[in-house]
Scaffold this active site. Structure first.
Site, PDB file in Angstrom:
ATOM      1  N   TYR A   1       0.884  -1.251  -0.076  1.00 18.66           N
ATOM      2  CA  TYR A   1      -0.089  -0.080  -0.184  1.00 18.66           C
ATOM      3  C   TYR A   1       0.854   1.233   0.061  1.00 18.66           C
ATOM      4  O   TYR A   1       0.454   2.159  -0.596  1.00 18.66           O
ATOM      5  CB  TYR A   1      -0.945  -0.156   1.205  1.00 18.66           C
ATOM      6  CG  TYR A   1      -1.942   1.177   1.454  1.00 18.66           C
ATOM      7  CD1 TYR A   1      -2.956   1.410   0.606  1.00 18.66           C
ATOM      8  CD2 TYR A   1      -1.326   2.237   2.064  1.00 18.66           C
ATOM      9  CE1 TYR A   1      -3.667   2.557   0.832  1.00 18.66           C
ATOM     10  CE2 TYR A   1      -2.055   3.470   2.208  1.00 18.66           C
ATOM     11  CZ  TYR A   1      -3.225   3.618   1.703  1.00 18.66           C
ATOM     12  OH  TYR A   1      -4.135   4.683   1.593  1.00 18.66           O
TER      13      TYR A   1
ATOM     14  N   HIS B   1       6.152  -7.922  -0.244  1.00 16.69           N
ATOM     15  CA  HIS B   1       6.638  -7.579   0.972  1.00 16.69           C
ATOM     16  C   HIS B   1       8.257  -8.119   1.349  1.00 16.69           C
ATOM     17  O   HIS B   1       8.243  -9.366   1.613  1.00 16.69           O
ATOM     18  CB  HIS B   1       5.673  -8.343   1.847  1.00 16.69           C
ATOM     19  CG  HIS B   1       4.307  -7.855   2.081  1.00 16.69           C
ATOM     20  ND1 HIS B   1       4.194  -6.551   2.840  1.00 16.69           N
ATOM     21  CD2 HIS B   1       3.366  -7.952   1.206  1.00 16.69           C
ATOM     22  CE1 HIS B   1       3.040  -6.256   2.669  1.00 16.69           C
ATOM     23  NE2 HIS B   1       2.407  -7.201   1.733  1.00 16.69           N
TER      24      HIS B   1
ATOM     25  N   SER C   1      10.671  -8.526  39.357  1.00 16.32           N
ATOM     26  CA  SER C   1       9.808  -9.631  39.316  1.00 16.32           C
ATOM     27  C   SER C   1      10.645 -10.873  39.088  1.00 16.32           C
ATOM     28  O   SER C   1      10.096 -11.867  39.287  1.00 16.32           O
ATOM     29  CB  SER C   1       8.776  -9.692  38.299  1.00 16.32           C
ATOM     30  OG  SER C   1       9.559  -9.672  36.859  1.00 16.32           O
ATOM     31  N   GLY C   2      11.929 -10.731  38.478  1.00 19.03           N
ATOM     32  CA  GLY C   2      12.518 -11.847  38.345  1.00 19.03           C
ATOM     33  C   GLY C   2      12.410 -12.276  36.862  1.00 19.03           C
ATOM     34  O   GLY C   2      13.187 -13.312  36.330  1.00 19.03           O
ATOM     35  N   GLY C   3      11.639 -11.755  35.856  1.00 19.98           N
ATOM     36  CA  GLY C   3      11.526 -12.048  34.713  1.00 19.98           C
ATOM     37  C   GLY C   3      12.578 -11.306  33.991  1.00 19.98           C
ATOM     38  O   GLY C   3      13.350 -10.457  34.301  1.00 19.98           O
ATOM     39  N   VAL C   4      12.621 -11.757  32.449  1.00 20.85           N
ATOM     40  CA  VAL C   4      13.608 -11.171  31.750  1.00 20.85           C
ATOM     41  C   VAL C   4      13.582  -9.422  31.519  1.00 20.85           C
ATOM     42  O   VAL C   4      14.704  -9.028  31.619  1.00 20.85           O
ATOM     43  CB  VAL C   4      13.402 -11.511  30.329  1.00 20.85           C
ATOM     44  CG1 VAL C   4      14.600 -11.001  29.447  1.00 20.85           C
ATOM     45  CG2 VAL C   4      13.391 -13.238  30.389  1.00 20.85           C
TER      46      VAL C   4
ATOM     47  N   SER D   1      12.313  -7.096  33.421  1.00 19.94           N
ATOM     48  CA  SER D   1      12.738  -6.393  34.874  1.00 19.94           C
ATOM     49  C   SER D   1      14.205  -6.449  35.088  1.00 19.94           C
ATOM     50  O   SER D   1      14.787  -5.585  35.696  1.00 19.94           O
ATOM     51  CB  SER D   1      11.693  -6.509  36.065  1.00 19.94           C
ATOM     52  OG  SER D   1      11.970  -7.957  36.476  1.00 19.94           O
ATOM     53  N   ALA D   2      14.707  -7.736  34.933  1.00 17.85           N
ATOM     54  CA  ALA D   2      15.953  -7.965  35.198  1.00 17.85           C
ATOM     55  C   ALA D   2      16.968  -7.316  34.355  1.00 17.85           C
ATOM     56  O   ALA D   2      18.079  -6.827  35.026  1.00 17.85           O
ATOM     57  CB  ALA D   2      16.107  -9.289  35.165  1.00 17.85           C
TER      58      ALA D   2
ATOM     59  N   LYS E   1      11.791  -8.004  22.428  1.00 12.21           N
ATOM     60  CA  LYS E   1      12.132  -9.020  23.155  1.00 12.21           C
ATOM     61  C   LYS E   1      13.447  -9.526  22.981  1.00 12.21           C
ATOM     62  O   LYS E   1      14.437  -9.706  23.752  1.00 12.21           O
ATOM     63  CB  LYS E   1      11.078 -10.029  23.625  1.00 12.21           C
ATOM     64  CG  LYS E   1      11.485 -11.189  24.542  1.00 12.21           C
ATOM     65  CD  LYS E   1      11.445 -10.880  25.787  1.00 12.21           C
ATOM     66  CE  LYS E   1      10.194 -10.816  26.345  1.00 12.21           C
ATOM     67  NZ  LYS E   1      10.081 -10.690  27.973  1.00 12.21           N
TER      68      LYS E   1
END
Length: 520
Positions: A92, A179, A233-236, A238-239, A376
């Site tokens: 487009y 594309h 939190s211990g997650g990726v 926040s760490a 991520k």
């Protein structure tokens, strides 16, 4: 106060990806970054002056579902074409360039979708690596360009697209009907790289080192001599956010781990062990499960749950930071997909993310969000560069509200206990099968229904567990994981036999879109 835009701290080249409602706009931005060039997604209704203020090195128009001939179809300020910045239109976007710059877009009798043979004549700049001949590409269009913009030459065509690629170097206008951002176009990344390097003249020096360097500088400028706290939190996310801010301001950072009672089995202990004892970051451990369960009593609406958890999270933070002198800054691991899904100018709100839409209006902290413009996989790369251990860097994504959004309906301690037990089995068996790195997320969901079953020749009326496993690159899109049947059998058998109150296990085979990765 609004968060500092760490994208604004990026020095050097900047490519703006203009979103015309395309499902692939985020993918285009990722492909540009894979060429070591910083990119941002922006609205198509920015004025030419607003484009100029961002000082882009290049501009890419995304595809979109509309026809340029339809009333109300998205347009671009014509002044953008006079900025002297090279523009590449995709699908487009290419049609819009032709429509606004002297070309013609025809209405076909049929569309062109999927794998298509592209006939390349004079390859020009964009198709120089492909060369003359036939190339497989991925098409997804109905209208087609019949005449390119004034001064443009056609470099390729397809059976249903007379002008499948055009170039007008003197005007800085380039377009492809196919594309290039999708893997189904083998020459696609070469096309983008040619535009970025040969046309825009980028340096290609946006690397993990430069991301860290610019982010550290921005954090130091924002925080100064003040103190910051981080919701660890211990997650990726926040760490890595904590590690990046610690890199910038060292002991001025204190991490606060709020144990909401909504974490996965054993994670609370692991967070304390990892960050307090091994990372050397000051950590305050707040046990607040009772407060969260009390706040969530009777709450069933997904948005209400997210906002309740987010607001209480901040209140607990405010309580915990009372003894920290000059703690005016709150570090959060907000990512780019979080911002997009929570609703931007061009993206309708899908759900409010704990790090974005769930914050109270009377927030007493100034936000520090150093990962706000990263996907991520880029966050994982930054984490590795900063020396975080693999068990943290490669931990699967976990929602800010925790198991609160994996329990459909009211959240209670007994439901959390049930879900923790089932979720642990899912994680254990995925690990045993060696699929941890292949699967983006795998987890259990507790449904708010009961079903009849038979166990030990007796009728049961228990809850079903839904197993969800998806593959993805960035969480913007995801496909359901084709888990081996024997693995699914093991999951079902273990959960039903080992988790009280569960008598049925089902597997979710919905991709994103149309679904989301999480159930709420």
């Amino acid at each position: 106060m609004p968060p500092v835009s760490f994208g604004a701290a990026v020095a050097g080249d900047r490519v703006l990806v203009v979103d015309f409602g395309a499902q692939y706009a985020q993918l285009i931005a990722r492909r540009v970054r894979e060429a070591n060039v910083y990119s941002e997604i922006v609205s198509h209704d920015l004025t030419a002056a607003e484009f100029a203020e961002r000082r882009p090195t290049g501009i890419v128009f995304s595809g979109g579902p509309a026809s340029v001939h339809v009333d109300g179809a998205p347009r671009i300020d014509p002044g953008v074409y006079d900025l002297g910045v090279p523009i590449l239109g995709i699908c487009y976007g290419a049609q819009l360039i032709a429509h606004q710059c002297g070309g013609n877009v025809g209405r076909n009798e049929r569309g062109e979708y999927g794998r298509t043979d592209l006939s390349v004549g004079d390859p020009g700049t964009l198709l120089a690596d492909a060369g003359p001949g036939v190339q497989p590409v991925w098409m997804s269009h109905f209208d087609a360009i019949t005449d390119g913009p004034d001064g443009a030459r056609t470099t390729a065509s397809s059976p249903d697209a007379p002008v499948a690629a055009f170039e007008a170097p003197e005007r800085g206008l380039y377009g492809v009907q196919f594309h290039p951002e999708v893997h189904h176009t083998p020459c696609g990344q070469d096309v983008l790289r040619r535009f970025l390097v040969d046309v825009c003249g980028v340096a290609g020096d946006w690397t993990m080192d430069s991301i860290i360097e610019s982010s550290v500088a921005a954090i130091r400028e924002q925080v100064g001599t003040g103190r910051a706290i981080c919701g660890l939190s211990g997650g990726v996310d926040s760490a890595v956010a904590a590690a990046l801010v610690h890199e910038a301001i060292g002991p001025q950072l204190t991490c606060v781990f709020v144990d909401t009672g909504l974490m996965r089995a054993g994670e609370g202990e692991q967070v304390v062990e990892t960050f307090q004892r091994h990372q050397g970051i000051e950590l305050i451990h707040v046990r607040a499960a009772d407060r969260f369960f009390e706040r969530l009593a009777g709450v069933t609406d997904p948005e209400d749950k997210r906002k309740a958890i987010g607001e209480l999270f901040i209140r607990v933070f405010e309580d915990a930071s009372g003894g920290i002198e000059d703690a005016r800054f709150l570090v959060q691991g907000t990512l780019y997909p979080d911002v997009i899904e929570s609703g931007t100018k061009d993206a309708a709100k899908i759900k409010s993310h704990h790090n974005v839409g769930g914050l109270p209006e009377d927030l007493d902290f100034e936000l520090v969000e150093p990962l706000r413009n990263l996907f991520k996989d880029e966050v994982r790369a930054v984490g590795s560069q900063l020396g975080l251990p693999d068990e943290i860097v490669w931990r699967q994504p976990f929602p800010g509200p925790g198991l609160g959004v994996r329990i459909i309906g009211e959240v209670t301690p007994d439901k959390v206990e049930t879900l923790q037990a089932a979720d642990l089995i899912v994680r254990e068996e995925i690990a045993k099968a060696g699929l941890e790195r292949e699967i983006w997320q795998s987890f259990a969901v507790l449904a708010d229904v009961r079903s009849v079953g038979v166990m030990g020749d007796e009728r049961t009326y228990g809850r079903p567990i839904i197993v969800r496993a998806v593959t993805s690159e960035d969480a913007m899109t995801a496909d359901w994981a084709r888990l081996p049947h024997d693995l699914l059998e093991t999951l079902s058998s273990r959960i039903i036999n080992e988790v009280d109150g569960v008598n049925r296990v089902v597997y979710d085979v919905t991709s994103k879109p149309p679904g989301t990765i999480e159930w709420e």
